[in-house]
Design an enzyme around this catalytic site. Structure first.
Site, short mmCIF file in Angstrom:
data_model
loop_
_atom_site.label_atom_id
_atom_site.label_comp_id
_atom_site.label_asym_id
_atom_site.label_seq_id
_atom_site.Cartn_x
_atom_site.Cartn_y
_atom_site.Cartn_z
N LYS A 136 -8.09 6.72 -8.64
CA LYS A 136 -7.28 7.43 -9.63
C LYS A 136 -7.13 6.61 -10.91
CE LYS A 136 -2.46 9.02 -10.15
NZ LYS A 136 -1.23 9.33 -9.40
N TYR A 174 0.14 5.40 -6.77
CA TYR A 174 1.53 5.55 -7.19
C TYR A 174 1.67 6.89 -7.92
CZ TYR A 174 0.09 3.23 -11.67
OH TYR A 174 -0.52 2.86 -12.84
N CYS A 175 2.84 7.49 -7.81
CA CYS A 175 3.15 8.80 -8.37
C CYS A 175 2.07 9.83 -8.04
CB CYS A 175 3.34 8.70 -9.89
SG CYS A 175 4.21 10.13 -10.60
N PRO A 176 1.80 10.04 -6.74
CA PRO A 176 0.76 11.00 -6.37
C PRO A 176 1.17 12.43 -6.73
CG PRO A 176 1.99 10.31 -4.43
CD PRO A 176 2.47 9.46 -5.56
N LEU A 204 7.33 10.06 -9.65
CA LEU A 204 7.76 8.76 -9.14
C LEU A 204 7.28 7.66 -10.08
CD1 LEU A 204 6.95 9.45 -5.37
CD2 LEU A 204 9.23 9.26 -6.40
#
Length: 280
Positions: free
Chosen positions: A162, A149-151, A94
């Site tokens: 992160k 975001y973008c896990p 993502l």
């Protein structure tokens, strides 16, 4: 798995392509065409294994799933109003943020002779990153940070914050294991940008796909985590030192003539896919 990771990284020769200082003239779509070109070249063993390093200016890279957001164009307009270019990559995952404080690395390997399973590729990048960050007294967890975001399963975090994510692309016998490392700047600010993008691009109606509810407090840069200013150049130096410690010969190079011809083909394909995705 660590022994297998070491074996992948213990190559007799590493080709180095450093594109961290190309500036505004280097578009993110060119990066994805570069990795596709190198996957093809390395997969056929026309090139040794390669580490490519790259930095892009203010770009948000969307995944294919993001391109299906019901109000995508509203989200894109918002990002552009904040000074960001927007592209759609040709692989999974993502939305992520790229800027001058984010170092991207691609480990590109061939599995023509020996199959490399998916986790082995991820583990090799994790191992290299652990070794690079040891000198700063940093150790990290590898676990999904679901409200980043973008896990993903291979998120890298310290105390729940992160700072990096890893992905893979496989093409023509080549494998590109890619990591983005937030080195400098505010992780929370980057996360807030993506949070606001989703707020504008989602509709109030229920959707089949669940997009992350991004929490800016769960993201940070390495500079924030280590408590001192690090630079992309610092981390790039550390990557090269690590590879030298593996007794590898390092060869700095550009694309060959054959690869340039392949690159033109892959760039056209990447650009066409991007345009099609953003037109939806």
């Amino acid at each position: 798995m660590e022994d297998k990771s070491k074996q992948l990284l213990a190559q007799p020769k590493w080709r180095i392509i450093d594109q961290t200082t190309l500036g505004d003239s280097f578009h993110a779509l060119q990066s994805f065409a570069m990795d596709d070109t190198l996957c093809s070249s390395i997969g056929s063993e026309d090139s040794p294994p390669t580490v490519r390093a790259w930095v892009h200016q203010k770009t948000v890279v969307l995944g294919i799933q993001d391109s299906r957001l019901p109000e995508l164009h509203e989200g894109v307009k918002f990002l552009e109003s904040q000074g960001y270019q927007v592209i759609v990559r040709n692989s999974g995952g993502l939305a992520v943020v790229l800027d001058h404080g984010v170092l991207n690395l691609s480990l590109i390997l061939s599995e023509k002779k020996n199959k490399i399973d998916i986790d082995q590729g991820y583990d090799a990048m994790v191992y290299m990153t652990r070794r690079i960050l040891e000198k700063y007294g940093l150790s990290f967890d590898v676990v999904e940070i679901s409200d980043s975001y973008c896990p993903g399963k291979f998120d890298l975090s310290i105390d729940g914050k992160k700072f990096a994510g890893i992905s893979q692309r496989r093409l023509r016998g080549g494998i590109a294991v890619q990591i983005y490392l937030c080195v400098t700047g505010s992780g929370a600010d980057r996360a807030a940008l993506i949070r606001d993008f989703y707020d504008k691009a989602k509709s109030h109606e229920s959707m089949k796909f669940t997009y992350p509810k991004v929490n800016p407090e769960v993201m940070a840069s390495l500079s924030e985590l280590v408590g001192k200013d690090l630079t992309v150049s610092d981390l790039m130096r550390d990557v090269l030192l690590f590879l030298k410690e593996q007794d590898a010969d390092l060869l700095s190079s550009h694309l060959s003539i054959t690869e340039i011809n392949q690159y033109d083909f892959y760039l056209k394909r990447v650009v066409d896919r991007n345009n099609k995705a953003l037109e939806q």
